[in-house]
Design a protein around this motif. Structure first.
Motif, mmCIF file in Angstrom:
data_model
loop_
_atom_site.group_PDB
_atom_site.id
_atom_site.type_symbol
_atom_site.label_atom_id
_atom_site.label_comp_id
_atom_site.label_asym_id
_atom_site.label_seq_id
_atom_site.Cartn_x
_atom_site.Cartn_y
_atom_site.Cartn_z
ATOM 1 N N CYS A 17 9.631 12.992 0.729
ATOM 2 C CA CYS A 17 9.342 11.764 -0.021
ATOM 3 C C CYS A 17 9.358 10.564 0.930
ATOM 4 N N THR A 19 8.908 6.255 0.391
ATOM 5 C CA THR A 19 8.616 5.120 -0.488
ATOM 6 C C THR A 19 8.683 3.832 0.334
ATOM 7 N N LYS A 21 8.778 -0.467 0.238
ATOM 8 C CA LYS A 21 9.098 -1.593 -0.635
ATOM 9 C C LYS A 21 8.121 -2.727 -0.331
ATOM 10 N N LEU A 43 8.031 -0.794 -5.587
ATOM 11 C CA LEU A 43 8.159 0.360 -4.707
ATOM 12 C C LEU A 43 6.866 1.159 -4.751
ATOM 13 N N ARG A 45 5.287 4.620 -3.813
ATOM 14 C CA ARG A 45 5.621 5.988 -3.375
ATOM 15 C C ARG A 45 4.425 6.584 -2.652
ATOM 16 N N ASP A 48 5.236 11.995 -2.385
ATOM 17 C CA ASP A 48 6.037 12.318 -3.564
ATOM 18 C C ASP A 48 6.325 13.826 -3.587
ATOM 19 N N ASP A 84 12.184 9.549 3.645
ATOM 20 C CA ASP A 84 13.382 9.180 2.882
ATOM 21 C C ASP A 84 14.200 10.432 2.567
#
Lengths: 289, 274
Positions: A17, A19, A21, A43, A45, A48, A84
């Motif tokens: 993942c 993401t 900001k 956010l 993504r 995913d 992440d």
């Protein structure tokens, strides 16, 4: 040559993942002013829960529209972005914990040929080669041979990169990546913006790399014809998620166009996501929060 | 051994590339060098004019030399800072930073290569300015310990490299104005290090800060060597804190840069659009 921890799987992504900001502020608001209710950060993504495996010597395509997460995926594998969560391995080496080992096995060509534009192709390539520990004479020999194979004449080799056409610059970018003899080559839309002839030459070189060298190739593209012609297997990515993967033939076998014509990867896209590939081309990335 | 050779080649890559860039921008280099010489002459003229300004008898030669040393050190420091930070900013602009950071070399090697070039470049620039000002004012350097002054500058360079690496995180994190932000670090060093005046005229708290600046010790050592002709034995007192600062600042700089790089990789700031 670095010993490989996994001889058979060139690239493995497990539940990855990523993401980003994005700050959102109203026009005219000062940074120190308290944010309005509609100014909260969003956010995006980009990846995913992505999982996939690329086998050694494969040409594996990642097919998706702009903003679908293709380049993010390549950047994560290239050690330029930290995931992440999840795990990314190149021939068994973890891209986060064993970054240096991974760097010795990979190289990348991005959609934009990034160079010191005032320097010549030769000067740029020598710089790249030295970073990988190649001595100058050996690097020059290889550069001349690769550029010749890619159809770049000697005169162009010594011209500033800014004076070369887009197609020529992209060939130099491919030469930079191949110069270091990576066993996993990451090609991020390498033919976007090229004229048909340059595109064919680059595609032929990609095939040659796989057939004559110990190279595995991860290719991202939104050109379905290219994916179909070059790739052994393809994964379709939509808003950061892998929605399908398999050989082009297997993917096409999943759909049957209503007019009875032979299905294309475009039809596969349409069937899996409900929208055509081209329509999304410039859409924003998915907002998840 | 092979690792060492590989890392040495990688370091040399940055030196060679930057020399190639200088060749391409030779017109700008002439402009920059001319500006630097004119700027240094303007500063040293303050010394020449001090007698007229104050209406009193002053040792003009001494004042000129005092300011000349200040302007030389300041120029040297500025060049090191500018080259290091601009190189990172330039790489960001051209989009090559991703390829450089992808290369299988240690960050230490990368930064040493960049700063090594900045030192060669800064030494060349400083030598040209020194020669120009000496010829212009017909200064007598026969009693100066020029070798000792160069050694002090060399010892101070290690610390300047450390500070330059710390400053280089700004263009790494802020693609548009990061290189200009490094001027904050330079301005603080200009204020506290006694470039154009003795640190003793500063308020007590700034004098404390001045002890943390490597430029303070470089200036002290160079003035002792050039103005007083101090021998190497006497210069050890200023070289020691410089070496201590260098031993602390270089690893600290590399560590801070690595943390900034990790932050940039976590937040996606390495791509060209930031």
């Amino acid at each position: 040559m670095l010993p490989l921890k996994d001889e058979h799987v060139a690239l493995r992504l497990v539940d990855v993942c990523k993401t980003f900001k994005r700050e959102k502020r109203r026009k005219g608001r000062w940074p120190w002013q308290a944010p309005h209710a509609d100014e909260t950060a969003t956010l995006v993504r980009a990846l995913d829960h992505v999982s996939l495996e690329v086998r050694r010597h494969e040409i594996f395509g990642i097919l998706g529209p702009n903003g679908s997460g293709k380049s993010t995926l390549v950047r994560v594998v290239s050690t330029l972005l930290l995931p992440d969560s999840g795990r990314v391995e190149v021939f068994g080496y973890d891209v986060v914990r064993e970054e240096q080992a991974v760097k010795r096995l990979i190289n990348r060509v991005s959609v934009e040929a990034a160079f010191f534009k005032k320097l010549s192709a030769m000067e740029n390539l020598i710089f790249g080669a030295r970073l990988y520990g190649l001595p100058g004479a050996e690097a020059r020999r290889r550069i001349v041979a690769i550029l010749e194979r890619l159809g770049l004449d000697e005169e162009a080799t010594y011209q500033p990169v800014e004076d070369l056409s887009r197609g020529m610059q992209q060939k130099v970018a491919i030469a930079r990546a191949f110069l270091t003899q990576p066993i996993l080559l990451l090609l991020d839309e390498p033919t976007t913006g090229l004229d048909p002839r340059s595109r064919r030459e680059v595609q032929a070189f990609v095939r040659e790399l796989r057939d004559t060298h110990d190279a595995t190739i991860l290719l991202t593209t939104h050109d379905m014809q290219e994916a179909e012609q070059l790739c052994d297997r393809v994964a379709i990515i939509d808003r950061g998620r892998i929605v399908a993967s398999g050989t082009p033939a297997a993917l096409k076998a999943q759909v049957a166009p209503p007019d009875g014509a032979a299905p294309t990867l475009e039809d596969v896209f349409l069937a899996l996501t409900g929208r055509p590939l081209v329509e999304w081309a410039d859409e924003e990335k998915e907002v998840v929060a | 051994m092979s690792t060492l050779i590989r890392e040495a080649r990688a370091s040399y890559a940055f030196v060679e590339r930057n020399i190639n860039l200088i060749k391409r921008y030779w017109g700008w280099e002439i402009v920059w060098l001319s500006y630097s010489v004119a700027n240094s002459l303007a500063v040293t003229y303050i010394g020449a004019g001090m007698g007229y300004i104050s209406g009193q008898t002053v040792d003009t030669q001494f004042l000129i030399m005092y300011l000349l040393i200040g302007t030389l050190v300041w120029h040297f420091l500025s060049v090191v800072f500018d080259v290091v930070s601009e190189t990172v900013a330039w790489e960001r602009w051209e989009g090559t930073i991703e390829y450089t950071l992808m290369a299988p070399i240690s960050r230490f090697t990368h930064l040493v290569g960049t700063t090594l070039f900045s030192l060669i470049y800064a030494f060349f620039h400083t030598a040209v300015i020194l020669a120009a000002v000496v010829l212009f004012f017909r200064l007598d350097l026969s009693g100066a310990n020029l070798g000792g002054a160069a050694l002090v500058l060399l010892a101070g360079s290690v610390s300047f490299i450390g500070l330059g690496i710390v400053a280089a995180i700004l263009p790494l994190l802020f693609p548009e104005r990061g290189a200009q932000m490094t001027h904050v670090v330079q301005a603080v060093l200009l204020l506290v290090s006694g470039i154009y005046y003795p640190v003793e005229v500063l308020p007590d708290w700034l004098q404390l800060v001045s002890r943390l600046s490597p430029a303070t010790y470089v200036l002290r050592g160079m003035r002792a060597a050039i103005l007083d002709g101090a021998p190497l034995v006497e210069l050890r007192a200023t070289a020691l804190p410089l070496l201590v600062l260098g031993v602390v600042l270089v690893p600290l700089g590399v560590f801070v840069f690595q943390q900034a790089e990790r932050f940039a990789k976590r937040t996606g700031r390495l791509s060209r659009d930031g």
